[in-house]
Design an enzyme around this catalytic site. Structure first.
Site, PDB file in Angstrom:
ATOM      1  N   CYS A  42       0.837  -1.191   0.000  1.00  0.00           N
ATOM      2  CA  CYS A  42       0.000   0.000   0.000  1.00  0.00           C
ATOM      3  C   CYS A  42       0.883   1.255   0.000  1.00  0.00           C
ATOM      4  CB  CYS A  42      -0.895  -0.009   1.240  1.00  0.00           C
ATOM      5  SG  CYS A  42      -2.062   1.373   1.325  1.00  0.00           S
ATOM      6  N   ASP A  44       0.356   3.761   1.761  1.00  0.00           N
ATOM      7  CA  ASP A  44       0.240   4.357   3.093  1.00  0.00           C
ATOM      8  C   ASP A  44       1.619   4.718   3.649  1.00  0.00           C
ATOM      9  OD1 ASP A  44      -0.101   4.614   6.017  1.00  0.00           O
ATOM     10  OD2 ASP A  44      -2.133   3.898   5.626  1.00  0.00           O
ATOM     11  N   ARG A  46       2.646   5.115   6.523  1.00  0.00           N
ATOM     12  CA  ARG A  46       3.008   4.488   7.796  1.00  0.00           C
ATOM     13  C   ARG A  46       3.610   3.094   7.630  1.00  0.00           C
ATOM     14  NH1 ARG A  46      -2.843   4.638  10.253  1.00  0.00           N
ATOM     15  NH2 ARG A  46      -3.189   3.917   8.100  1.00  0.00           N
ATOM     16  N   HIS A 103      -2.035  -4.304   5.120  1.00  0.00           N
ATOM     17  CA  HIS A 103      -1.774  -3.810   6.478  1.00  0.00           C
ATOM     18  C   HIS A 103      -3.065  -3.421   7.177  1.00  0.00           C
ATOM     19  CE1 HIS A 103      -2.340   0.618   5.916  1.00  0.00           C
ATOM     20  NE2 HIS A 103      -2.118   0.309   4.661  1.00  0.00           N
ATOM     21  N   CYS A 106      -5.926   0.203   7.078  1.00  0.00           N
ATOM     22  CA  CYS A 106      -5.674   0.756   5.744  1.00  0.00           C
ATOM     23  C   CYS A 106      -6.721   1.828   5.416  1.00  0.00           C
ATOM     24  CB  CYS A 106      -5.732  -0.357   4.704  1.00  0.00           C
ATOM     25  SG  CYS A 106      -5.534   0.214   3.000  1.00  0.00           S
TER      26      CYS A 106
END
Length: 214
Positions: A42, A44, A46, A103, A106
């Site tokens: 992803c 993302d 993080r 993850h 999400c």
């Protein structure tokens, strides 16, 4: 909050630190790359698969997009960055493994469940992209409506990884490599808050936590 100048400062630290410490490795990588693993993760901010797997430069061929999705080959029309990256990894780099890296928490999955982008005018590109998991989303929402104790977010995160693995196998060059035993597909989910990693057992259809001694 990080700005562009902070990125440049980070480059300076990298250049004087990690780059210098691994200079021999970078000299080798300047000639060619030969990763054995492709990771589809992803976007993302993080979640960084190179950090989670503690991998070094040149070890992972990474593709990132919203919700770590792989469209089915039947949905590809014209250009596709996902199809191109997977094709290059399998036929060019000849990776031995493709890992779909999902993850917890999400944002894309959360938005899909909440219907944040159901209006194609408000966010047409995100809407079109997340439509790839619309059937799975609808199934999860229906199950959650019948059983309120179901964690819809977690269920769709897991379903998304399974779906991407299924879709990967729809690409002829992936199917050929799988049949020849040159390639394996894997699914994992990383939990940001817990630091835990769960691996999809394809036969059992369940995710199993990686044991670790803390």
């Amino acid at each position: 909050m990080m700005d562009f100048e902070a990125l440049i400062d980070g480059y300076r630290r990298f250049r004087l630190g990690a780059y210098r410490e691994q200079r021999e490795r970078y000299d080798q990588l300047a000639q060619a790359q030969a990763p054995a693993v492709m990771v589809i993760a992803c976007s993302d901010s993080r979640v960084d698969p190179t950090r989670v797997f503690d991998s070094g430069p040149g070890e992972l061929f990474v593709l990132r997009n919203i919700a770590n999705l792989v469209p089915p080959v039947s949905a590809i029309s014209g250009q596709s960055s996902v199809a191109a990256a997977v094709e290059y990894a399998v036929t060019g780099l000849k990776v031995r493994h493709i890992v779909v890296f999902g993850h917890a928490r999400c944002g894309g999955i959360q938005a899909a469940l909440a219907g944040d982008f159901d209006n194609p005018v408000a966010g047409k590109h995100v809407h079109a992209w997340m439509e790839f998991i619309a059937p799975a989303r609808d199934s999860v929402k229906a199950a959650a409506a019948l059983s309120p104790d179901i964690d819809a977010q977690r269920a769709l995160e897991q379903a998304s990884v399974r779906l991407s693995i299924e879709n990967l196998a729809s690409y002829p060059f992936v199917a050929e490599a799988l049949k020849a035993g040159r390639l394996q597909l894997h699914g994992v989910i990383f939990d940001i808050a817990e630091g835990s990693l769960r691996i999809l057992d394809a036969k059992a259809g369940q995710y199993q936590a990686v044991p670790i001694d803390l």
